[in-house]
Design a protein around this motif. Structure first.
Motif, short mmCIF file in Angstrom:
data_model
loop_
_atom_site.label_atom_id
_atom_site.label_comp_id
_atom_site.label_asym_id
_atom_site.label_seq_id
_atom_site.Cartn_x
_atom_site.Cartn_y
_atom_site.Cartn_z
N LEU A 155 0.83 -1.20 0.00
CA LEU A 155 0.00 0.00 0.00
C LEU A 155 0.86 1.26 0.00
N SER A 160 -3.31 4.02 -4.63
CA SER A 160 -4.64 3.41 -4.76
C SER A 160 -5.07 3.33 -6.22
N TRP A 163 -3.64 0.40 -8.16
CA TRP A 163 -4.18 -0.93 -7.87
C TRP A 163 -5.40 -1.18 -8.77
N HIS A 190 -5.97 -5.94 -3.30
CA HIS A 190 -5.86 -4.58 -2.76
C HIS A 190 -6.75 -4.41 -1.53
N GLN A 191 -7.98 -4.89 -1.61
CA GLN A 191 -8.90 -4.76 -0.48
C GLN A 191 -8.41 -5.56 0.72
N SER A 194 -5.69 -3.63 2.40
CA SER A 194 -6.25 -2.49 3.13
C SER A 194 -6.90 -2.93 4.43
N ASP A 195 -7.68 -4.01 4.37
CA ASP A 195 -8.36 -4.49 5.58
C ASP A 195 -7.37 -5.04 6.59
N ALA A 197 -4.21 -4.13 6.90
CA ALA A 197 -3.50 -2.98 7.46
C ALA A 197 -4.30 -2.32 8.57
N ALA A 198 -5.59 -2.16 8.34
CA ALA A 198 -6.46 -1.57 9.35
C ALA A 198 -6.53 -2.44 10.59
N ALA A 204 -0.10 2.64 5.97
CA ALA A 204 0.25 2.45 4.57
C ALA A 204 1.21 3.53 4.12
#
Length: 204
Positions: A155, A160, A163, A190-191, A194-195, A197-198, A204
């Motif tokens: 990321l 973004s 991706w 990609h999703q 992101s999830d 990482a959260a 990121a």
């Protein structure tokens, strides 16, 4: 010659019920015995297959723990994942393996995504799919090296906008006549990043 009283007993409903019960009992016992014998073997084979798949996206040299024992689910906005935590000798996180499902052209595309502790991709592989042979099946490493284009992406080093497949203004190639499949895989990876990482609190 069968005596009338014996023949009457043999033909009675009680005798037939008992015979059926004995037959069912023997069959159940046999199945239970076979299951007891084969279950550990099947479970071991399943674990070996899982580890073989994981090895493609998370080299065993990068973790020291029993990776399969860390298997756990997590859900973000109805997106379901299965995650394995890789730990080094000090018990610190050295990476993660995420199983994710993308919505392909012909059905779900199940993927494994391996990342290091900073969530940089180590590898992506397709576990199974129903995409069109000769078109969408190029997501398989055996058919096309396309999936290797995810290696070392993260990321932080990929915007973004990047991706996405090139047709949508991104960095990833699409397949001639089959844009839906690679688009679905890119979006899902990609999703998942992101999830994850959260969830892990990684910036990121």
């Amino acid at each position: 010659m069968t005596l009338p009283c014996v023949e009457k007993h043999i033909n009675s409903s009680i005798y037939q019920s008992l015979s059926l019960a004995v037959a069912v009992g023997l069959s159940s016992a046999l199945l239970l015995g076979l299951n007891t014998i084969t279950s550990p073997v099947i479970a071991q084979r399943v674990n070996e297959d899982k580890l073989a798949a994981i090895e493609l996206v998370m080299p065993s040299s990068l973790y020291q723990n029993a990776l399969l024992a860390t298997e756990h689910p997590f859900v973000v906005n109805d997106r379901q994942y299965t995650v394995y935590n890789a730990l080094d000798q000090q018990g610190q996180a050295s990476g993660y393996v995420v199983q994710v499902s993308a919505k392909g052209y012909a059905g779900p595309i199940n993927l494994l995504v391996g990342v290091d502790a900073s969530l940089e991709i180590l590898g992506v592989r397709v576990l199974n799919h129903s995409e069109t042979p000769g078109l969408g099946d190029k997501i398989e490493i055996a058919k096309n090296p396309w999936v290797l284009s995810f290696n070392q992406k993260s990321l932080s080093n990929t915007s973004s906008k990047a991706w996405a497949v090139k047709k949508d203004g991104g960095e990833f190639d699409q397949f001639t006549g089959a844009t839906i499949t690679p688009r679905a895989v890119v979006n899902a990876v990609h999703q998942a990043l992101s999830d994850l990482a959260a969830k892990q609190g990684v910036k990121a």
